[in-house]
Design a protein around this motif. Structure first.
Motif, PDB file in Angstrom:
ATOM      1  N   GLU A 239       9.330   8.754 -13.241  1.00  0.00           N
ATOM      2  CA  GLU A 239       9.851   7.405 -12.981  1.00  0.00           C
ATOM      3  C   GLU A 239       8.762   6.344 -12.856  1.00  0.00           C
ATOM      4  OE1 GLU A 239      12.845   6.686 -10.057  1.00  0.00           O
ATOM      5  OE2 GLU A 239      13.661   8.724 -10.198  1.00  0.00           O
ATOM      6  N   PHE A 240       7.521   6.792 -12.583  1.00  0.00           N
ATOM      7  CA  PHE A 240       6.451   5.839 -12.271  1.00  0.00           C
ATOM      8  C   PHE A 240       5.234   6.072 -13.148  1.00  0.00           C
ATOM      9  CE2 PHE A 240       9.042   6.267  -8.501  1.00  0.00           C
ATOM     10  CZ  PHE A 240       9.208   4.958  -8.092  1.00  0.00           C
ATOM     11  N   GLU A 241       4.404   5.043 -13.243  1.00  0.00           N
ATOM     12  CA  GLU A 241       3.123   5.188 -13.929  1.00  0.00           C
ATOM     13  C   GLU A 241       2.016   4.633 -13.033  1.00  0.00           C
ATOM     14  OE1 GLU A 241       2.466   2.703 -17.404  1.00  0.00           O
ATOM     15  OE2 GLU A 241       4.290   1.608 -16.923  1.00  0.00           O
ATOM     16  N   LEU A 242       0.840   5.227 -13.169  1.00  0.00           N
ATOM     17  CA  LEU A 242      -0.323   4.820 -12.390  1.00  0.00           C
ATOM     18  C   LEU A 242      -1.383   4.278 -13.337  1.00  0.00           C
ATOM     19  CD1 LEU A 242      -2.160   4.719  -9.862  1.00  0.00           C
ATOM     20  CD2 LEU A 242      -2.650   7.144 -10.222  1.00  0.00           C
ATOM     21  N   GLU A 243      -1.790   3.038 -13.122  1.00  0.00           N
ATOM     22  CA  GLU A 243      -2.843   2.422 -13.928  1.00  0.00           C
ATOM     23  C   GLU A 243      -4.086   2.255 -13.058  1.00  0.00           C
ATOM     24  OE1 GLU A 243      -3.715  -1.643 -16.514  1.00  0.00           O
ATOM     25  OE2 GLU A 243      -1.664  -1.162 -15.907  1.00  0.00           O
TER      26      GLU A 243
ATOM     27  N   PHE B  88      -0.299   9.722  -6.024  1.00  0.00           N
ATOM     28  CA  PHE B  88       0.549   9.704  -7.211  1.00  0.00           C
ATOM     29  C   PHE B  88       1.170  11.081  -7.474  1.00  0.00           C
ATOM     30  CE2 PHE B  88       1.381   9.659 -11.847  1.00  0.00           C
ATOM     31  CZ  PHE B  88       2.292   8.614 -11.851  1.00  0.00           C
ATOM     32  N   SER B  89       0.425  12.141  -7.207  1.00  0.00           N
ATOM     33  CA  SER B  89       0.976  13.489  -7.371  1.00  0.00           C
ATOM     34  C   SER B  89       2.182  13.683  -6.463  1.00  0.00           C
ATOM     35  CB  SER B  89      -0.093  14.540  -7.050  1.00  0.00           C
ATOM     36  OG  SER B  89      -1.160  14.462  -7.969  1.00  0.00           O
TER      37      SER B  89
ATOM     38  N   VAL C 225       0.703   1.467  -8.985  1.00  0.00           N
ATOM     39  CA  VAL C 225       1.877   2.208  -9.438  1.00  0.00           C
ATOM     40  C   VAL C 225       3.033   1.240  -9.662  1.00  0.00           C
ATOM     41  CG1 VAL C 225       3.728   3.721  -8.598  1.00  0.00           C
ATOM     42  CG2 VAL C 225       1.367   4.487  -8.507  1.00  0.00           C
ATOM     43  N   THR C 226       3.685   1.370 -10.825  1.00  0.00           N
ATOM     44  CA  THR C 226       4.876   0.589 -11.132  1.00  0.00           C
ATOM     45  C   THR C 226       5.944   1.521 -11.702  1.00  0.00           C
ATOM     46  OG1 THR C 226       3.931   0.068 -13.304  1.00  0.00           O
ATOM     47  CG2 THR C 226       3.678  -1.586 -11.565  1.00  0.00           C
TER      48      THR C 226
ATOM     49  N   SER D  64       0.850  -1.191   0.000  1.00  0.00           N
ATOM     50  CA  SER D  64       0.000   0.000   0.000  1.00  0.00           C
ATOM     51  C   SER D  64       0.885   1.241   0.000  1.00  0.00           C
ATOM     52  CB  SER D  64      -0.891   0.013   1.239  1.00  0.00           C
ATOM     53  OG  SER D  64      -0.096   0.215   2.412  1.00  0.00           O
ATOM     54  N   TYR D  65       0.298   2.373  -0.385  1.00  0.00           N
ATOM     55  CA  TYR D  65       1.043   3.621  -0.306  1.00  0.00           C
ATOM     56  C   TYR D  65       1.262   3.940   1.171  1.00  0.00           C
ATOM     57  CZ  TYR D  65       2.665   8.215  -1.775  1.00  0.00           C
ATOM     58  OH  TYR D  65       3.445   9.323  -2.022  1.00  0.00           O
TER      59      TYR D  65
END
Length: 309
Positions: free
Chosen positions: A113-117, A103-104, A295-296, A66-67
């Motif tokens: 560096e990261f992407e959020l799906e 994510f922000s 996020v990956t 988890s975040y």
């Protein structure tokens, strides 16, 4: 690096877990001890304190966290630690239930560096409490009709808060609901019913608020929720007999009017990908969705494709 020691949330961890959630308020239903504790066994969720933040780990074979919940400077340190830990385990770094606000934050620290799906099935539906209580306006006209028909069909109805005197009746009603809805043949329904029964059994220990709807003195619906953050109340559980026409919209409206009206927003959680549930939740006209996703890191997939991992 040493293995992180994760443990399943227990009732005695309530104060600890709540204290970290309070440091990072969110309208996401997962930022709730009740949600975490009641579903932990089913989803095999465990937690650890990392760099003075609260981190949960999913139960599958992937390393998925988890975040981190905590103060901002500690969240960044925790993310650095988790990335290094995943590298040491030769596993992909993955975060789940990540909101746009999360994510922000990570994008500001690690640009590009990261992407959020996003996963639409996990998006929470959030409503204005006043609109759920009054059902005012043309768009909610059909809901008002359901309420009026319920009152006409069942003039001897009543609403009351969940308390020591009626919690056992709700428990028995839930058992009857389970038998009527084929929970034993459906693993997800059965898990949800286990959560419902445990929520009733521990409603005081978990500091929950509930509401009960009666017709001719018999419990026909109940609902349970809690404060999620300063301006948002979350409804975790809602059960009603389907043969009592209008029982669901009635308990929804009455509960918000009596227990949730002091909050600006009501979170009614996600639809879990159910088409019928999605249609029902959208029909109440949410003011916004709390979107969440995974996020990956961009470079992990690149490294996998060129064989450098």
């Amino acid at each position: 690096m040493e293995e992180i020691k994760f443990k399943r949330p227990q009732l005695e961890d309530q104060e600890l877990i709540r204290s970290y959630f309070q440091k990072a308020p969110s309208r996401s239903c997962e930022r709730s001890f009740i949600d975490v504790y009641l579903w932990a066994r089913h989803y095999q969720v465990t937690f650890a304190i990392i760099e003075d933040t609260l981190v949960f780990k999913g139960g599958d074979e992937k390393l998925e966290f988890s975040y981190p919940a905590g103060e901002e400077q500690n969240v960044k340190r925790a993310l650095d630690f988790l990335m290094e830990y995943c590298e040491s385990q030769k596993k992909e770094f993955r975060l789940y239930n990540v909101t746009q606000e999360n994510f922000s934050q990570i994008e500001a620290w690690f640009p590009g560096e990261f992407e959020l799906e996003y996963d639409r099935d996990q998006a929470d539906y959030v409503y204005e409490s006043e609109k759920l209580a009054t059902l005012a306006g043309k768009k909610l006209h059909a809901k008002r009709n359901h309420i009026n028909k319920f009152k006409k069909l069942y003039p001897n109805w009543s609403y009351e808060p969940l308390n020591d005197d009626n919690v056992e009746e709700c428990f028995q009603m839930a058992l009857q609901w389970r038998n009527q809805n084929g929970c034993d043949e459906d693993a997800q329904k059965n898990a949800e019913m286990c959560v419902t029964l445990n929520a009733l059994r521990l409603y005081k220990e978990l500091d929950q608020k509930g509401g009960v709807l009666r017709v001719d003195g018999k419990v026909v619906a109940f609902t349970i929720g809690e404060e999620l953050c300063e301006d948002t109340f979350v409804v975790h559980i809602e059960k009603a007999f389907s043969d009592i026409e209008g029982a669901y919209p009635m308990i929804n409206q009455q509960f918000v009017e009596h227990e949730g009206i002091h909050y600006q927003y009501i979170n009614r959680e996600d639809d879990a990908g159910s088409e019928g549930l999605r249609k029902a939740k959208l029909s109440y006209r949410p003011v916004f969705l709390v979107e969440k996703g995974v996020v990956t890191r961009h470079d992990f997939r690149k490294n996998e494709s060129d064989g450098s991992q």
